[in-house]
Structures are given as C-alpha cells and as structure tokens.
Write an enzyme that holds these catalytic residues in place. Sequence first.
Site, short mmCIF file in Angstrom:
data_model
loop_
_atom_site.label_atom_id
_atom_site.label_comp_id
_atom_site.label_asym_id
_atom_site.label_seq_id
_atom_site.Cartn_x
_atom_site.Cartn_y
_atom_site.Cartn_z
CG ASP A 151 -1.97 1.15 1.08
OD1 ASP A 151 -2.46 1.33 0.11
OD2 ASP A 151 -2.45 1.30 2.38
CG HIS A 152 -0.65 4.80 0.29
ND1 HIS A 152 -1.04 5.82 -0.82
CD2 HIS A 152 -1.53 4.69 0.74
CE1 HIS A 152 -2.22 6.04 -0.45
NE2 HIS A 152 -2.66 5.18 0.53
CG HIS A 165 -5.30 7.64 3.90
ND1 HIS A 165 -4.39 8.38 2.78
CD2 HIS A 165 -5.75 6.69 3.20
CE1 HIS A 165 -4.31 7.65 1.96
NE2 HIS A 165 -5.00 6.50 1.93
N GLY A 166 -7.68 8.00 7.60
CA GLY A 166 -7.90 8.18 9.01
C GLY A 166 -9.46 8.42 9.27
N GLY A 207 -8.97 5.77 1.40
CA GLY A 207 -9.96 6.53 2.25
C GLY A 207 -11.33 6.05 2.20
P1 13P Z 1 -9.25 4.66 5.50
O1 13P Z 1 -8.18 5.50 6.36
O2 13P Z 1 -10.42 5.41 5.14
O3 13P Z 1 -9.52 3.23 6.42
O4 13P Z 1 -8.19 4.27 4.23
C1 13P Z 1 -7.30 3.31 4.09
C2 13P Z 1 -6.58 3.58 2.95
O5 13P Z 1 -6.94 4.17 1.80
C3 13P Z 1 -5.13 2.60 2.85
O6 13P Z 1 -4.60 2.84 1.75
O1 G3H Z 2 -2.75 4.71 3.88
C1 G3H Z 2 -3.08 4.42 5.18
C2 G3H Z 2 -3.31 3.18 5.60
O2 G3H Z 2 -4.42 3.57 6.50
C3 G3H Z 2 -1.90 2.90 6.23
O3 G3H Z 2 -1.82 3.64 7.47
O4 G3H Z 2 0.51 4.22 6.97
O5 G3H Z 2 -0.45 4.21 9.29
O6 G3H Z 2 0.01 2.11 8.18
P1 G3H Z 2 -0.35 3.69 8.04
ZN ZN Z 3 -4.73 4.75 0.84
#
Ligand code: 13P
Ligand code: G3H
Ligand code: ZN
Length: 349
Positions: A83-84, A189-190, A224
């Site tokens: 992820d990311h 996010h969050g 998100g």
């Molecule tokens: P949320 O914070 O809405 O759960 O999003 C998670 C997300 O996009 C992880 O890449």
């Molecule tokens: O991209 C956001 C996800 O909720 C992951 O969050 O980087 O705190 O693990 P994190």
């Molecule tokens: Zn994300």
Amino acid sequence: MPLVSMRQLLDEAAKGQYGVGAFNVNDMEQIQAIMMAARQTNSPVIVQASRGARAFAEDLYLFKLIQAAAELNPDIPIAMHQDHGNSFDTCKSAIALGYTSVMMDGSLKEDGKTPSTFEENVDVTRRVVDYAHERGVTVEGEIGVLGGVEDGHGAGGSGLEHITDPDQAVEFAERTGVDALAIAIGTSHGAYKFNKKPDGSVLKMDVLIAIHKRLPHTHLVMHGSSSVPKELQDIVNEYGGKLKPTWGVPIEEIQLGIRNGVRKVNVDTDNRLAMTGAIRKVLWTQPEKFDPRDYMKPAREAMAKVVAERMTEFGQAGHAGDYKPIPISEMAKGYANGSLDPRPSLAAR
Ligand code: 13P
Ligand code: G3H
Ligand code: ZN
C-alpha cells in the site's frame, strides 16, 4: 492456494461487477481476522501492508504470516499488496519478498508528503510498471492526492485540494500502463474525513463517474473508504476514548462507485476502530485482566465482523471459488505478449 496477482482478482471482480475490499494489516491477529471473514463469506481477499506496517512488523514476519494464511486457506485467492509505495525501491523490495501487487503512489514525492508533478508521477510509475510486469506483478498508480496524514504519510489538508482531473487520469493510465488506478474524489485517510454526512459538495462521486465514462475498462480504486460507523465510534468513547464526532464514506456511495468501475476499496480505519473499541471494553470493564489474549481475541473478532460486513456490502462474498489462480509466471508472459496490456487504448478488446 498460492498467492494470486491482484490483476487477476480485479479482472474477475470486473467480470462479476463487484468490488473487493483491500484491508490493511500489521500483525497476526489482523491477518487472522481477514481470513476468518473470508472463510465465513467465501470471499477472495486483498491484504495490504503500508511502509509503516512493514517496518512495524518487520518484513519477513509479515510476509511469512501471509504465506501461512495462504497455506491454511487453500480455497481462498489472496493477493498481497504494497500500500502507498513511495518509491521504485519500496516497490522493488516488496516484489523481492513475494508481494503479488504494488502501489506506486507517485502522486506524492518520495517523502510521502509533498505533491509531485504529473510528469514525475508518470515517470516513476512507468518505471515500476516495467519492472513489476516483467515479473508478473500487478501495479496500482494514483492520480490526484488524498487528504489527511496517516503515520507520516499524506499531503495533509482536506480531500478537496487535489481532486483528480479526468483528462489527466486518461493520459496517466495510457502513459503508465497501470493495472489499477487510485483517484482522489474528496476522501481522506484516517477517522476524520467529513464533519457531517458527506454530500456531492465534498464527496465527488460525479468526478468518479466522469472518469469511469472515459476509462470504462480501467479498474478504479477508492482510498480512504472507511465508513467510520457511529456504533464503532461510540464503543471507543464509551470506554474512555476521546474521538471527536466524524463521518466517513457511506456504504451506499461506495456501492455507487462499484457500479461505476471501482474494483478495489481500501479500508483500514474501520478495523482500527473495531479493534480498539473491543480492547478498550475489556480493559475498562475488567481491569483485573492482563493476559493479552483476553483482549486480542475480542479485538480479532470485532475486526472479522467489520471485514465480513464489508465483503458482503462490496459484493465479493461468494466469489472465492469462481476461478483458479494464474501463476505469476504466466501473468508475466501475458504482459510480455501484450494480452494483459492494460492501456486504455487497447482495452476495447
Ligand atoms: P481509511 O483510513 O479510510 O481506512 O483508508 C485506508 C486506505 O486508503 C489505505 O490505503
Ligand atoms: O494509507 C493508509 C493506511 O491506513 C495505512 O496507514 O501508514 O498508518 O500504516 P499506516
Ligand atoms: Zn490509501
């Protein structure tokens, strides 16, 4: 079942017109919760780890846990996704571990905070696509920037500052050859996404629909996408938490997205809230408890319940047995001979 490529999982979701939740993991209990929900609902799954998760759990622990999940659940297709990813090297290291999918989030510079230029984003994403596809690995890119900051990652601000431009989305998909495209439509996010139930002025489903019209064969990704349900907020606050009132992305808006090309739906915060609420409840109501199993078991169950609900709501429930995994080496051949080339100009096939 061996881990499958996310591309196969999303192609199948497109055929079946459903969405697939991508759930973040950091530890064994979260992986187990997802697998409990997948077994219960007979769902294919996308498990994803952020850079923060990989650092927290240590790469090898986390990846071996995923392999254990695959071994223990031979009937469930599982894609393991970065992820990311913030750079070529982050994606490369995930591929080296055995991840079957990576996100190159070139919407931000390598610091994970500063929005990049369009050309910088195209350049780094294209390089990751070349490298990953040669190895049969799926790539998700991002155009536009989400709001909020999670664990140091994110541009901050509201989700409205860098909404995706549909023209740029088309050019980006064509020039990079990504398998899946994350777009910014006002989410963050969050936990703190919206200060009231979102309407079209802050959650730009019209932009999503415009992008889908231009890119009808591209798998769209909503980040998100936690719904931040009031019931979960209330449990946290009832047992000593201090969450401020907040609204997430309503399930019906996600379902509208799924009817308009969204195939991957990222959810982390809802699971965090569910686990934290369950842990708080045990520690608050039974302060004599000190065995972590006494609170981790209810936490795992609370997360499994949320994940199972999302799997049902997104439509992936019941689809685990629809297909046989295509080996990653076969995926690599498909990219090499052009049959899996995801560029929009070739997608009318
Ligand atoms: P949320 O914070 O809405 O759960 O999003 C998670 C997300 O996009 C992880 O890449
Ligand atoms: O991209 C956001 C996800 O909720 C992951 O969050 O980087 O705190 O693990 P994190
Ligand atoms: Zn994300």
